[in-house]
Design a protein around this motif. Structure first.
Motif, mmCIF file in Angstrom:
data_model
loop_
_atom_site.group_PDB
_atom_site.id
_atom_site.type_symbol
_atom_site.label_atom_id
_atom_site.label_comp_id
_atom_site.label_asym_id
_atom_site.label_seq_id
_atom_site.Cartn_x
_atom_site.Cartn_y
_atom_site.Cartn_z
ATOM 1 N N VAL A 147 10.586 -7.402 0.669
ATOM 2 C CA VAL A 147 10.188 -8.793 0.541
ATOM 3 C C VAL A 147 11.211 -9.706 1.221
ATOM 4 C CG1 VAL A 147 9.828 -10.618 -1.180
ATOM 5 C CG2 VAL A 147 8.966 -8.310 -1.611
ATOM 6 N N ALA A 148 10.711 -10.690 1.963
ATOM 7 C CA ALA A 148 11.594 -11.678 2.602
ATOM 8 C C ALA A 148 12.029 -12.727 1.587
ATOM 9 C CB ALA A 148 10.858 -12.354 3.756
ATOM 10 N N ASP A 149 13.156 -13.342 1.864
ATOM 11 C CA ASP A 149 13.610 -14.475 1.067
ATOM 12 C C ASP A 149 12.948 -15.740 1.595
ATOM 13 O OD1 ASP A 149 15.245 -12.834 -0.422
ATOM 14 O OD2 ASP A 149 17.042 -13.276 0.758
ATOM 15 N N GLY A 150 12.596 -16.627 0.698
ATOM 16 C CA GLY A 150 12.008 -17.907 1.084
ATOM 17 C C GLY A 150 13.084 -18.908 1.473
ATOM 18 N N HIS A 151 12.680 -20.124 1.713
ATOM 19 C CA HIS A 151 13.624 -21.175 2.114
ATOM 20 C C HIS A 151 14.678 -21.450 1.050
ATOM 21 C CE1 HIS A 151 11.437 -21.969 5.736
ATOM 22 N NE2 HIS A 151 10.309 -22.136 5.055
ATOM 23 N N ASP A 152 14.318 -21.196 -0.191
ATOM 24 C CA ASP A 152 15.269 -21.438 -1.285
ATOM 25 C C ASP A 152 16.192 -20.243 -1.538
ATOM 26 O OD1 ASP A 152 13.432 -19.666 -2.303
ATOM 27 O OD2 ASP A 152 12.952 -20.855 -4.093
ATOM 28 N N GLY A 153 16.019 -19.175 -0.770
ATOM 29 C CA GLY A 153 16.857 -17.987 -0.926
ATOM 30 C C GLY A 153 16.312 -16.982 -1.923
ATOM 31 N N ALA A 154 15.267 -17.347 -2.636
ATOM 32 C CA ALA A 154 14.656 -16.451 -3.625
ATOM 33 C C ALA A 154 13.597 -15.575 -2.940
ATOM 34 C CB ALA A 154 14.019 -17.255 -4.744
ATOM 35 N N PRO A 155 13.391 -14.358 -3.445
ATOM 36 C CA PRO A 155 12.349 -13.500 -2.884
ATOM 37 C C PRO A 155 10.983 -14.190 -2.946
ATOM 38 C CG PRO A 155 13.720 -12.284 -4.420
ATOM 39 C CD PRO A 155 14.097 -13.730 -4.559
ATOM 40 N N MET A 156 10.217 -14.034 -1.910
ATOM 41 C CA MET A 156 8.907 -14.689 -1.828
ATOM 42 C C MET A 156 7.931 -14.033 -2.798
ATOM 43 S SD MET A 156 8.760 -15.226 2.306
ATOM 44 C CE MET A 156 7.291 -16.241 2.304
ATOM 45 N N LYS A 157 7.426 -14.827 -3.729
ATOM 46 C CA LYS A 157 6.557 -14.308 -4.788
ATOM 47 C C LYS A 157 5.271 -13.699 -4.232
ATOM 48 C CE LYS A 157 8.142 -17.417 -8.481
ATOM 49 N NZ LYS A 157 9.186 -16.613 -8.956
#
Length: 175
Positions: A147-157
């Motif tokens: 899973v890629a990280d989103g703009h906020d650094g959290a894994p993309m749900k």
């Protein structure tokens, strides 16, 4: 000859502690290392240091390799239904690859992750293996492997959900 200082403390017969050293003829030595290369791993595949020390052999995961390596490990464990379970791993890998092509996953499983799952379940009786594999594939942390990280650094749900859906499709949880 090669002197390898392992740094492992050894207690001798007299009670003295010393650091282990191995001496071996060079013809008996093979060094094997692995490395993920590319921009996601901040490691260039052709760095001078790597080229000077190692012969690079690129290994691409494919269905045949999954079948031979992962399938063989399950046979070693003694699971008689290793072929059926392995077919599900191959199908999961193929669907994950398609999901990656559509940007629904960032990465695709490799042999290493599949072996990790099998090894985590190797203590289980064969009757519990499919459920154990299903649980391990989506366990905390493992559900974010690809899973890629989103703009906020959290894994993309949405990618986590894609991975979980693919796992559920190929390794349905049963009692």
């Amino acid at each position: 000859k090669l002197l390898l200082q392992t740094g492992r403390p050894i207690t001798g017969a007299s009670g003295d502690v010393y650091l282990e050293e191995l001496i071996a003829p060079m013809e008996n030595i093979t060094i094997i290392g692995t490395q993920n290369v590319g921009p996601k791993f901040d490691c260039e595949p052709d760095s001078p240091a790597i080229r000077a020390r190692f012969k690079s052999i690129y290994v691409q995961t494919d269905a045949k390799l999954i079948g031979s390596v992962v399938g063989e490990r399950m046979k070693e464990i003694g699971w008689k239904s290793h072929a059926k379970i392995n077919t599900q791993f191959v199908k999961l890998w193929r669907d994950a690859k398609k999901a990656q092509e559509k940007s629904l996953l960032d990465l695709v499983p490799s042999i290493r992750e599949f072996l990790h799952v099998v090894n985590q379940c190797s203590h289980m009786p064969e009757s519990a293996a499919m459920k154990g594999i299903a649980d391990e594939l989506v366990d905390d942390g493992n559900d974010q492997w690809f899973v890629a990280d989103g703009h906020d650094g959290a894994p993309m749900k949405d990618q986590i959900n894609t991975w979980k859906d693919l796992c559920k499709k190929h390794f349905p949880r049963t009692v």
